[in-house]
Motif scaffolding. Structure first.
Motif, PDB file in Angstrom:
ATOM      1  N   THR A 145     -58.497  51.638  11.473  1.00 20.96           N
ATOM      2  CA  THR A 145     -57.106  51.361  11.838  1.00 20.96           C
ATOM      3  C   THR A 145     -56.936  49.878  12.152  1.00 20.96           C
ATOM      4  OG1 THR A 145     -56.822  53.593  12.706  1.00 20.96           O
ATOM      5  CG2 THR A 145     -55.231  51.956  13.423  1.00 20.96           C
ATOM      6  N   ALA A 147     -50.104  58.187  12.806  1.00 20.33           N
ATOM      7  CA  ALA A 147     -50.406  56.756  12.820  1.00 20.33           C
ATOM      8  C   ALA A 147     -49.201  55.953  12.333  1.00 20.33           C
ATOM      9  CB  ALA A 147     -51.622  56.461  11.945  1.00 20.33           C
ATOM     10  N   ALA A 188     -56.094  54.784   9.348  1.00 20.69           N
ATOM     11  CA  ALA A 188     -56.335  55.860  10.318  1.00 20.69           C
ATOM     12  C   ALA A 188     -56.664  57.163   9.602  1.00 20.69           C
ATOM     13  CB  ALA A 188     -55.117  56.041  11.213  1.00 20.69           C
TER      14      ALA A 188
END
Length: 169
Positions: free
Chosen positions: A75, A111, A133
């Motif tokens: 991420t 996300a 993510a």
């Protein structure tokens, strides 16, 4: 003899529930699966070498740590924030109630929403972060499932079926 049967059955149940837990974040999947091996180790119906139990225990600890780091790393590597990582986790939990597609797509949607809440002006960055993510979730889940599958294989290979059938007959 009754305790040995109980430990072997408990081991099998922990392995199955642990494998399910590799996908569901509510259960400590790979740890529970390893506990299944540990239970089977103490049963006379299974022959799991001590060194193999230690090695699988170390692998469990490593995968458990790596599983928590991969989504955060990917991420952040794709430009995401903590909001995106938290969104992915919340999306996974909500996705459980939607079904299999929710479990797969929940982290991505979570996300994306988290990133848009964090910075609603940059949709492309949010999309890139959500993809990171999602890939982190898939990679971590895949690693846990492979390890859990290996534990099941160890359990099946170590099972001595003759005494079980003798006990039942």
């Amino acid at each position: 003899m009754g305790l040995d049967v109980f430990l072997a059955i408990l081991g099998a149940i922990c392995l199955l529930i642990g494998t399910i837990g590799c996908v569901l974040p509510i259960l400590p999947g790979v740890i529970l699966a390893w506990c299944g091996l540990l239970s089977a180790y103490f049963s006379h119906y299974c022959t799991i070498p001590t060194m193999l139990l230690i090695i699988t225990g170390v692998a469990t600890a490593v995968i458990s740590v790596v599983d928590n780091l991969i989504p955060v790393y990917l991420t952040k590597r794709t430009g995401g924030s903590k909001a995106g990582a938290w969104g992915a986790t919340i999306g996974l939990i909500v996705g459980i109630f939607v079904g299999p597609w929710g479990i797969i797509l929940g982290p991505f949607a979570g996300a994306m929403i988290g990133e848009l809440i964090h910075d609603h002006k940059d949709f492309n960055r949010a999309l890139k972060s959500a993809t990171g993510a999602f890939l982190g979730f898939l990679l971590g889940t895949g690693l846990k499932l492979v390890l859990s599958g290996f534990f099941i294989w160890i359990f099946i290979e170590s099972l001595k079926m003759e005494p079980v059938f003798a006990f039942m007959g």
